[in-house]
Design a protein around this motif. Sequence first.
Motif, PDB file in Angstrom:
ATOM      1  N   ILE A 139       2.308  33.171 -13.641  1.00  0.00           N
ATOM      2  CA  ILE A 139       1.358  33.948 -14.509  1.00  0.00           C
ATOM      3  C   ILE A 139       2.186  33.967 -15.868  1.00  0.00           C
ATOM      4  O   ILE A 139       1.678  34.068 -16.978  1.00  0.00           O
ATOM      5  CB  ILE A 139       1.022  35.323 -14.118  1.00  0.00           C
ATOM      6  N   THR A 140       3.447  34.247 -15.759  1.00  0.00           N
ATOM      7  CA  THR A 140       4.517  34.270 -16.828  1.00  0.00           C
ATOM      8  C   THR A 140       4.428  33.080 -17.620  1.00  0.00           C
ATOM      9  O   THR A 140       4.261  32.964 -18.857  1.00  0.00           O
ATOM     10  CB  THR A 140       5.951  34.575 -16.353  1.00  0.00           C
ATOM     11  N   THR A 143       0.782  32.928 -19.388  1.00  0.00           N
ATOM     12  CA  THR A 143       0.968  33.857 -20.354  1.00  0.00           C
ATOM     13  C   THR A 143       1.680  33.293 -21.627  1.00  0.00           C
ATOM     14  O   THR A 143       1.190  33.605 -22.824  1.00  0.00           O
ATOM     15  CB  THR A 143       1.263  35.200 -19.926  1.00  0.00           C
ATOM     16  N   LEU A 146      -0.232  31.056 -23.658  1.00  0.00           N
ATOM     17  CA  LEU A 146      -1.308  31.750 -24.198  1.00  0.00           C
ATOM     18  C   LEU A 146      -0.807  32.472 -25.427  1.00  0.00           C
ATOM     19  O   LEU A 146      -1.273  32.253 -26.862  1.00  0.00           O
ATOM     20  CB  LEU A 146      -1.906  32.743 -23.411  1.00  0.00           C
ATOM     21  N   VAL A 147       0.612  32.997 -25.431  1.00  0.00           N
ATOM     22  CA  VAL A 147       1.128  33.627 -26.530  1.00  0.00           C
ATOM     23  C   VAL A 147       1.449  32.557 -27.547  1.00  0.00           C
ATOM     24  O   VAL A 147       0.925  32.588 -28.875  1.00  0.00           O
ATOM     25  CB  VAL A 147       2.506  34.099 -26.111  1.00  0.00           C
TER      26      VAL A 147
ATOM     27  N   ARG B  31       7.983  40.463 -34.090  1.00  0.00           N
ATOM     28  CA  ARG B  31       7.455  39.235 -33.881  1.00  0.00           C
ATOM     29  C   ARG B  31       7.004  38.371 -35.128  1.00  0.00           C
ATOM     30  O   ARG B  31       6.636  38.847 -35.756  1.00  0.00           O
ATOM     31  CB  ARG B  31       6.240  39.193 -32.768  1.00  0.00           C
ATOM     32  N   TYR B  37       1.189  38.951 -36.668  1.00  0.00           N
ATOM     33  CA  TYR B  37       1.536  40.359 -35.902  1.00  0.00           C
ATOM     34  C   TYR B  37       1.670  41.526 -36.855  1.00  0.00           C
ATOM     35  O   TYR B  37       1.650  42.597 -36.410  1.00  0.00           O
ATOM     36  CB  TYR B  37       2.974  40.268 -35.438  1.00  0.00           C
ATOM     37  N   SER B 121      -2.760  38.304 -25.031  1.00  0.00           N
ATOM     38  CA  SER B 121      -1.802  37.694 -24.408  1.00  0.00           C
ATOM     39  C   SER B 121      -0.428  38.703 -24.448  1.00  0.00           C
ATOM     40  O   SER B 121       0.236  38.476 -23.376  1.00  0.00           O
ATOM     41  CB  SER B 121      -1.310  36.417 -25.613  1.00  0.00           C
ATOM     42  N   VAL B 122      -0.367  39.357 -25.372  1.00  0.00           N
ATOM     43  CA  VAL B 122       0.800  40.406 -25.269  1.00  0.00           C
ATOM     44  C   VAL B 122       0.568  41.432 -24.252  1.00  0.00           C
ATOM     45  O   VAL B 122       1.556  41.625 -23.345  1.00  0.00           O
ATOM     46  CB  VAL B 122       1.156  41.018 -26.651  1.00  0.00           C
ATOM     47  N   TYR B 124      -0.915  40.656 -21.506  1.00  0.00           N
ATOM     48  CA  TYR B 124      -0.291  40.189 -20.100  1.00  0.00           C
ATOM     49  C   TYR B 124       1.073  39.950 -20.007  1.00  0.00           C
ATOM     50  O   TYR B 124       1.597  40.242 -19.050  1.00  0.00           O
ATOM     51  CB  TYR B 124      -1.018  38.671 -20.101  1.00  0.00           C
ATOM     52  N   GLU B 125       1.686  39.722 -21.249  1.00  0.00           N
ATOM     53  CA  GLU B 125       3.164  40.148 -21.353  1.00  0.00           C
ATOM     54  C   GLU B 125       3.906  41.247 -20.828  1.00  0.00           C
ATOM     55  O   GLU B 125       4.672  41.161 -19.941  1.00  0.00           O
ATOM     56  CB  GLU B 125       3.458  39.621 -22.592  1.00  0.00           C
ATOM     57  N   LEU B 128       3.007  42.234 -16.892  1.00  0.00           N
ATOM     58  CA  LEU B 128       4.066  41.132 -16.343  1.00  0.00           C
ATOM     59  C   LEU B 128       5.380  41.840 -16.007  1.00  0.00           C
ATOM     60  O   LEU B 128       6.041  41.838 -15.103  1.00  0.00           O
ATOM     61  CB  LEU B 128       4.170  39.759 -16.689  1.00  0.00           C
TER      62      LEU B 128
END
Lengths: 331, 331
Positions: A139-140, A143, A146-147, B31, B37, B121-122, B124-125, B128
């Motif tokens: 998933i990392t 992701t 995606l980022v 970022r 951003y 996306s961030v 999910y980051e 995680l």
Amino acid sequence: MNTGEIKKFSKLYERERKKIDVRLINSVKTRKPKSLYEPALYLVSSKGKRIRPLLVLLTTKAVGGKFKNSYNAAVAMELLHNFTLVHDDIMDNADKRRGRLTLHKKYDTNTAILVGDSLLSVAYEYILKDSNGNAKNIITSFTNGLVEVCEGQSLDTDFEKRYDVTIDEYLLMIKKKTASMIKICCEIGSTLGGGTKQEVKAITDYGLNLGIAFQIQDDLLDISAEESNLGKRIGGDLLEGKKTYLFIKALEKSTGEDRKSLQKVIINKGIRVNQINKFRKLYDELGVIEDAKTAINLYTGRALQSLYIIKKEEDRKILIWFADNLVKRKK
Amino acid sequence: MNTGEIKKFSKLYERERKKIDVRLINSVKTRKPKSLYEPALYLVSSKGKRIRPLLVLLTTKAVGGKFKNSYNAAVAMELLHNFTLVHDDIMDNADKRRGRLTLHKKYDTNTAILVGDSLLSVAYEYILKDSNGNAKNIITSFTNGLVEVCEGQSLDTDFEKRYDVTIDEYLLMIKKKTASMIKICCEIGSTLGGGTKQEVKAITDYGLNLGIAFQIQDDLLDISAEESNLGKRIGGDLLEGKKTYLFIKALEKSTGEDRKSLQKVIINKGIRVNQINKFRKLYDELGVIEDAKTAINLYTGRALQSLYIIKKEEDRKILIWFADNLVKRKK
């Protein structure tokens, strides 16, 4: 590679592509509400090359895994890709994609925004199906892809207003916007196949370099393909004033009137249809078509170098064949 | 609950809210590219109630965990929430949010689409970062929330054209669109805190019911709040012809001319500003303001019942206080 091998690889590709198509359709077909998943189905039913899912499968096998270890991840990568296409098409106000109406033209922008979001959510659902002990890594990687895709798209938009984009900046942009996704297909595929750290690293590098070659080839096809093959208008990037590899190289190499006419493309945010041939000729004269071909060969070469790590000759050969096909494609 | 406790809880809330604000800003501040951003920073800098992150923290503590186990998850939930706000605001063509220009009005629609994607996306980051051995569970819960939010938004859009939406359909819609996210805050918080299966289940139920109460309260506030408190126009839902709890109840209960005038709201896709008071009066006469309050109390009551499982009295009390505050809020 002999004819027998090529035939075998082509057959495998076709077989797996069809399987992916079925799985893609099944990923949205029976879900509710219909208002969300019917447009999603329209999208995933369009005929794509399914490059990303195939890379997931092939890299799983390359490290000793089985296709069945990563079918869901393969579907996830194509869903992720489709998510980017839908949102990009809104942003670019594109009419056509793969020879059909884009989603926001077929339905409307609101539907397309939401269907994009939804495809991304289903993509995560699918990548989770194949992730177990390695869920955090998988998933990392997904992701991170995606980022980077979002950052790449933003850089690409920034470039529109700029006159001084360098090839290095262009390369950073396509690494994020295009290559990162090809890269993570290989990273996720080889991880799901149980690859060692070294194997995953080498195969990820293959993906990254192949992704760069793939995008430069995409830029090249926009001006050199046959329209009937491409499924969209030739010279579309020039019409929109896109900063492609060829355009940036042309700007770098040109002088005098040629340079001025290229700068005018930026000022006017694109050219008219009747100017396409003029710029095609200019690209030829400046040698940037050759430059693009050289760059494609360079990055493809780098990609292939990473494949030394694959133990079984056939698994290595199919990834060579796959890369070769990608950079020689007509659409 | 005595005054001392309430003071203590309020203080804790304020302290943690500020911490979340700092972490939110840090999640995007440094970022690159700035083009992506900076708008993201504009968005997360607006003053929100931070209900979702606070619920993550409080439910982590409720099962014996520490706040530090879930700060990143808390940030992730607020980022996920902000992603939905940006895309919803485009779809609703909303001008203002939290008293400021919406992102697509401040920048443009393309930026807002991409910033939304990027916030996701961030998110999910960040989720995680706090997930380790339990990564698969945590990401599955987060992803289910995302899937449901998209489905809920689609249902909500479907309702616009319909004359016969029932309260049950409405409840399904808000479960997906609003309550699912409150629910997963509690599910993720209690999982990260190391809760047992029973604890996670009970606390997740608290979140689901609280989320339903929260949305009905939101519907109620739209017509009964003070404009200066709300930060946006009173009666906005009526202006847009939204199928709120109150509207659907009113349609159910009304007859004759009243019913016709409500049906006209659907036909005309909303009312004019000078009609708001008329409909406010009608809602009052039909008793749907009282109905909404009853429903809020019902779902809040169900939420509170689930809290029996929490061992430490103080941890339980703060979640009661939090629920109480939510459903008594003025904006």
